[in-house]
Design a protein around this motif. Structure first.
Motif, PDB file in Angstrom:
ATOM      1  N   PRO A  41       7.085   7.941   4.350  1.00 51.25           N
ATOM      2  CA  PRO A  41       7.264   6.819   3.421  1.00 51.25           C
ATOM      3  C   PRO A  41       5.910   6.310   2.936  1.00 51.25           C
ATOM      4  N   LYS A  42       5.849   5.902   1.689  1.00 51.30           N
ATOM      5  CA  LYS A  42       4.593   5.382   1.137  1.00 51.30           C
ATOM      6  C   LYS A  42       4.083   4.203   1.956  1.00 51.30           C
ATOM      7  N   GLU A  43       5.004   3.408   2.503  1.00 48.42           N
ATOM      8  CA  GLU A  43       4.614   2.207   3.240  1.00 48.42           C
ATOM      9  C   GLU A  43       3.872   2.519   4.534  1.00 48.42           C
ATOM     10  N   ILE A  44       3.912   3.795   4.975  1.00 46.17           N
ATOM     11  CA  ILE A  44       3.212   4.201   6.184  1.00 46.17           C
ATOM     12  C   ILE A  44       1.809   4.714   5.866  1.00 46.17           C
ATOM     13  N   MET A  45       1.514   4.938   4.595  1.00 47.36           N
ATOM     14  CA  MET A  45       0.166   5.368   4.227  1.00 47.36           C
ATOM     15  C   MET A  45      -0.846   4.286   4.613  1.00 47.36           C
ATOM     16  N   THR A  46      -2.024   4.702   5.070  1.00 49.46           N
ATOM     17  CA  THR A  46      -2.944   3.766   5.709  1.00 49.46           C
ATOM     18  C   THR A  46      -4.103   3.337   4.822  1.00 49.46           C
ATOM     19  N   LEU A  47      -4.431   2.054   4.912  1.00 50.79           N
ATOM     20  CA  LEU A  47      -5.702   1.521   4.443  1.00 50.79           C
ATOM     21  C   LEU A  47      -6.588   1.410   5.676  1.00 50.79           C
ATOM     22  N   VAL A  48      -7.607   2.207   5.741  1.00 49.74           N
ATOM     23  CA  VAL A  48      -8.478   2.350   6.912  1.00 49.74           C
ATOM     24  C   VAL A  48      -7.642   2.900   8.069  1.00 49.74           C
ATOM     25  N   ASP A  49      -7.118   2.048   8.945  1.00 45.38           N
ATOM     26  CA  ASP A  49      -6.330   2.549  10.067  1.00 45.38           C
ATOM     27  C   ASP A  49      -5.009   1.812  10.255  1.00 45.38           C
ATOM     28  N   ARG A  50      -4.613   1.058   9.236  1.00 41.24           N
ATOM     29  CA  ARG A  50      -3.334   0.345   9.309  1.00 41.24           C
ATOM     30  C   ARG A  50      -2.481   0.696   8.103  1.00 41.24           C
ATOM     31  N   PRO A  51      -1.194   0.966   8.324  1.00 44.09           N
ATOM     32  CA  PRO A  51      -0.331   1.280   7.185  1.00 44.09           C
ATOM     33  C   PRO A  51      -0.077   0.055   6.316  1.00 44.09           C
ATOM     34  N   LEU A  52       0.295   0.302   5.078  1.00 47.28           N
ATOM     35  CA  LEU A  52       0.568  -0.788   4.140  1.00 47.28           C
ATOM     36  C   LEU A  52       1.546  -1.798   4.719  1.00 47.28           C
ATOM     37  N   ILE A  53       2.580  -1.300   5.382  1.00 43.61           N
ATOM     38  CA  ILE A  53       3.609  -2.209   5.895  1.00 43.61           C
ATOM     39  C   ILE A  53       3.048  -3.161   6.944  1.00 43.61           C
ATOM     40  N   GLN A  54       2.040  -2.728   7.691  1.00 41.90           N
ATOM     41  CA  GLN A  54       1.463  -3.596   8.717  1.00 41.90           C
ATOM     42  C   GLN A  54       0.737  -4.778   8.087  1.00 41.90           C
ATOM     43  N   ASP A 270      -3.409  -3.361  -6.276  1.00 39.43           N
ATOM     44  CA  ASP A 270      -2.165  -2.681  -6.606  1.00 39.43           C
ATOM     45  C   ASP A 270      -2.150  -1.326  -5.906  1.00 39.43           C
ATOM     46  N   CYS A 271      -1.618  -1.308  -4.694  1.00 40.73           N
ATOM     47  CA  CYS A 271      -1.595  -0.077  -3.910  1.00 40.73           C
ATOM     48  C   CYS A 271      -0.420   0.817  -4.278  1.00 40.73           C
ATOM     49  N   GLY A 272       0.286   0.467  -5.337  1.00 39.47           N
ATOM     50  CA  GLY A 272       1.273   1.370  -5.898  1.00 39.47           C
ATOM     51  C   GLY A 272       0.636   2.378  -6.845  1.00 39.47           C
ATOM     52  N   SER A 273      -0.652   2.184  -7.136  1.00 33.31           N
ATOM     53  CA  SER A 273      -1.396   3.129  -7.964  1.00 33.31           C
ATOM     54  C   SER A 273      -2.492   3.765  -7.119  1.00 33.31           C
ATOM     55  N   LYS A 274      -2.885   4.970  -7.486  1.00 38.51           N
ATOM     56  CA  LYS A 274      -3.916   5.667  -6.712  1.00 38.51           C
ATOM     57  C   LYS A 274      -5.253   4.938  -6.807  1.00 38.51           C
ATOM     58  N   ALA A 275      -5.603   4.475  -8.009  1.00 36.83           N
ATOM     59  CA  ALA A 275      -6.869   3.766  -8.172  1.00 36.83           C
ATOM     60  C   ALA A 275      -6.886   2.481  -7.337  1.00 36.83           C
ATOM     61  N   GLY A 276      -5.793   1.729  -7.382  1.00 36.39           N
ATOM     62  CA  GLY A 276      -5.713   0.499  -6.599  1.00 36.39           C
ATOM     63  C   GLY A 276      -5.771   0.759  -5.107  1.00 36.39           C
ATOM     64  N   PHE A 277      -5.136   1.837  -4.676  1.00 38.08           N
ATOM     65  CA  PHE A 277      -5.150   2.195  -3.263  1.00 38.08           C
ATOM     66  C   PHE A 277      -6.568   2.525  -2.805  1.00 38.08           C
ATOM     67  N   LEU A 278      -7.300   3.266  -3.627  1.00 35.27           N
ATOM     68  CA  LEU A 278      -8.676   3.607  -3.284  1.00 35.27           C
ATOM     69  C   LEU A 278      -9.563   2.358  -3.281  1.00 35.27           C
ATOM     70  N   GLN A 279      -9.350   1.463  -4.251  1.00 39.14           N
ATOM     71  CA  GLN A 279     -10.129   0.227  -4.287  1.00 39.14           C
ATOM     72  C   GLN A 279      -9.882  -0.611  -3.037  1.00 39.14           C
ATOM     73  N   ALA A 280      -8.621  -0.685  -2.610  1.00 31.81           N
ATOM     74  CA  ALA A 280      -8.294  -1.439  -1.402  1.00 31.81           C
ATOM     75  C   ALA A 280      -8.928  -0.799  -0.172  1.00 31.81           C
ATOM     76  N   THR A 281      -8.928   0.522  -0.117  1.00 32.14           N
ATOM     77  CA  THR A 281      -9.542   1.216   1.013  1.00 32.14           C
ATOM     78  C   THR A 281     -11.023   0.861   1.127  1.00 32.14           C
ATOM     79  N   VAL A 282     -11.719   0.840  -0.008  1.00 33.52           N
ATOM     80  CA  VAL A 282     -13.135   0.478  -0.002  1.00 33.52           C
ATOM     81  C   VAL A 282     -13.315  -0.972   0.449  1.00 33.52           C
ATOM     82  N   ALA A 283     -12.521  -1.886  -0.117  1.00 38.20           N
ATOM     83  CA  ALA A 283     -12.669  -3.314   0.202  1.00 38.20           C
ATOM     84  C   ALA A 283     -12.399  -3.589   1.670  1.00 38.20           C
ATOM     85  N   PHE A 284     -11.317  -3.014   2.203  1.00 42.38           N
ATOM     86  CA  PHE A 284     -10.986  -3.270   3.606  1.00 42.38           C
ATOM     87  C   PHE A 284     -11.938  -2.527   4.543  1.00 42.38           C
ATOM     88  N   GLY A 285     -12.456  -1.381   4.113  1.00 41.98           N
ATOM     89  CA  GLY A 285     -13.451  -0.689   4.919  1.00 41.98           C
ATOM     90  C   GLY A 285     -14.733  -1.495   5.032  1.00 41.98           C
TER      91      GLY A 285
END
Length: 310
Positions: A41-54, A270-285
Motif C-alpha cells: 500500500p502507498k501508505e506504507i511507503m517510508t519517509l526516512v524510516d517511518r511510513p506515511l501512515i505513521q 503533497d506525498c501523493g506526487s513523486k516530487a512532493g514525496f522526494l521533497q518531504a524525504t529531504v525535509a524530514f531527513g
C-alpha cells in the motif's frame, strides 16, 4: 456580528467540543507510485524510516484522537498488519538489549479496539470514502486526515485545528494560500470574513476551472460537524462524477451553518506526487539530528556538481 462576538456566540452554543475519532481514507490504489504499489500500500511507503501512515497516526494522537477508522480496499493487508504487535520481533530486540529500537517498535502498536477497518468497494471519491464510516459514528464531530498530505508543523496541524475548533465549533478545514493558477487542483474557499488565522467561508468550490473565489486551498485535514454526514447521505455526484466531500461541506454553508478555514502553521508536502514525496524525504531527513550533517553535506555536493556541469 463582529468576529469576536461571532466566535463567542459559537462557543456558548456548544461547550462540549470533543473530537476523539478520526477517519483515514486509505482505499486508493496509489497508481502514481507504480510499480512499488503493485505489492505494498502507498501508505506504507517510508519517509526516512517511518511510513506515511505513521506520520498521520502520530499527528492524530497528538491531537487527542482515541479511535482510528481506516477506510480501506482490497490489497491493504500490509497496512492492517503494520499496527499489530510483532511479538517475535519485540522478543528478539529485548534479548539483544536493543532498547532504543524496542521503544521505536512499541510506539507503532495500537491498543486492541482502537482501530476499525471499513471497506470502500468502489472508488467513488473522498466524500464516499468518509460516508463509508458513517455507522461507526454517533452524533459527534469527527476528524478526517488524508495521509498524502504530510504536514511538518509544531504543534501538529490537527492539534492546531482542534484548539481553534474549541472557539469556533461548526466545520473546519485546513487551508493554505496557493498560486491562483494552481487553484484548479484544490477545493477553494470563498471567504466571507477574514479573522487572521481563521476565516469564515461563504462557499466552497471544488477544483474551479477559472475565476477561483480566492487562493485559499483546502488541504487534507478536516473537522466535520455531524450534519456533514447527513449531507453525504444524499450521495450527490460532483466534480469528476465523484461524491465530493467539498460539496457536502458547501451544503453546510447553504443551510446556514458555520464553516471555517484555519491557516495552519507548518509546511505541507503533497506525498501523493513523486516530487512532493522526494521533497518531504529531504525535509524530514534534514530534521533528524543523526542524519542532518551527513545528508546536508551530500546535498551540497550534489548542487556543486550540478553548477559545475552547467
Amino acid at each position: 456580528m463582529t468576529s469576536a462576538r461571532h466566535l463567542a456566540a459559537s462557543q456558548n452554543a456548544d461547550t462540549r467540543r470533543k473530537v476523539t475519532k478520526a477517519i483515514f481514507p486509505v482505499a486508493g490504489l496509489g497508481t502514481r507510485f507504480l510499480p512499488a504499489t503493485k505489492s505494498i500500500p502507498k501508505e506504507i511507503m517510508t519517509l526516512v524510516d517511518r511510513p506515511l501512515i505513521q506520520y498521520a497516526i502520530d499527528e492524530a494522537r497528538a491531537a487527542g484522537i482515541e479511535e482510528f477508522i481506516f477506510v480501506t480496499s482490497r490489497g491493504k493487508g500490509a497496512l492492517e498488519d503494520y499496527f499489530d504487535h510483532a511479538h517475535e520481533l519485540e522478543s528478539s530486540l529485548k534479548k539483544a538489549g536493543k532498547t532504543d529500537l524496542l521503544d521505536v517498535l512499541r510506539a507503532t502498536n495500537m491498543d486492541s479496539g482502537a482501530i476499525a477497518y471499513v471497506r470502500q468497494h468502489k472508488a467513488l471519491g473522498l466524500g464516499h470514502a468518509v460516508w463509508c464510516a458513517r455507522r461507526l459514528l454517533q452524533d459527534e464531530a469527527v476528524a478526517v486526515i488524508l495521509t498524502d498530505d504530510v504536514i511538518m508543523g509544531e504543534p501538529p496541524c490537527l492539534q492546531q485545528m482542534i484548539e481553534a475548533y474549541q472557539d469556533t465549533g461548526g466545520t473546519m478545514v485546513a487551508t493554505m494560500e496557493v498560486p491562483l493558477e494552481k487553484t484548479k487542483s484544490y477545493g477553494v474557499l470563498d471567504v466571507a470574513e477574514d479573522m487572521g488565522a481563521i476565516v469564515r467561508a461563504r462557499g466552497m468550490v471544488e477544483k474551479p476551472k477559472d475565476n477561483p473565489p480566492s487562493n485559499l486551498a483546502v488541504i487534507g485535514r478536516y473537522i466535520l460537524a455531524p450534519t456533514v454526514m447527513e449531507n453525504l447521505n444524499k450521495l450527490k455526484q460532483g466534480a469528476g462524477g465523484e461524491i465530493q466531500l467539498t460539496d457536502a461541506i458547501a451544503d453546510e454553508i447553504a443551510e446556514g451553518r458555520d464553516v471555517f478555514g484555519l491557516r495552519f502553521r507548518g509546511q505541507r508536502f503533497d506525498c501523493g506526487s513523486k516530487a512532493g514525496f522526494l521533497q518531504a524525504t529531504v525535509a524530514f531527513g534534514l530534521a533528524r539530528d543523526e542524519l542532518k550533517d551527513e545528508f546536508s553535506d551530500y546535498l551540497a555536493d550534489i548542487m556543486s556538481m550540478r553548477k559545475a556541469a552547467e
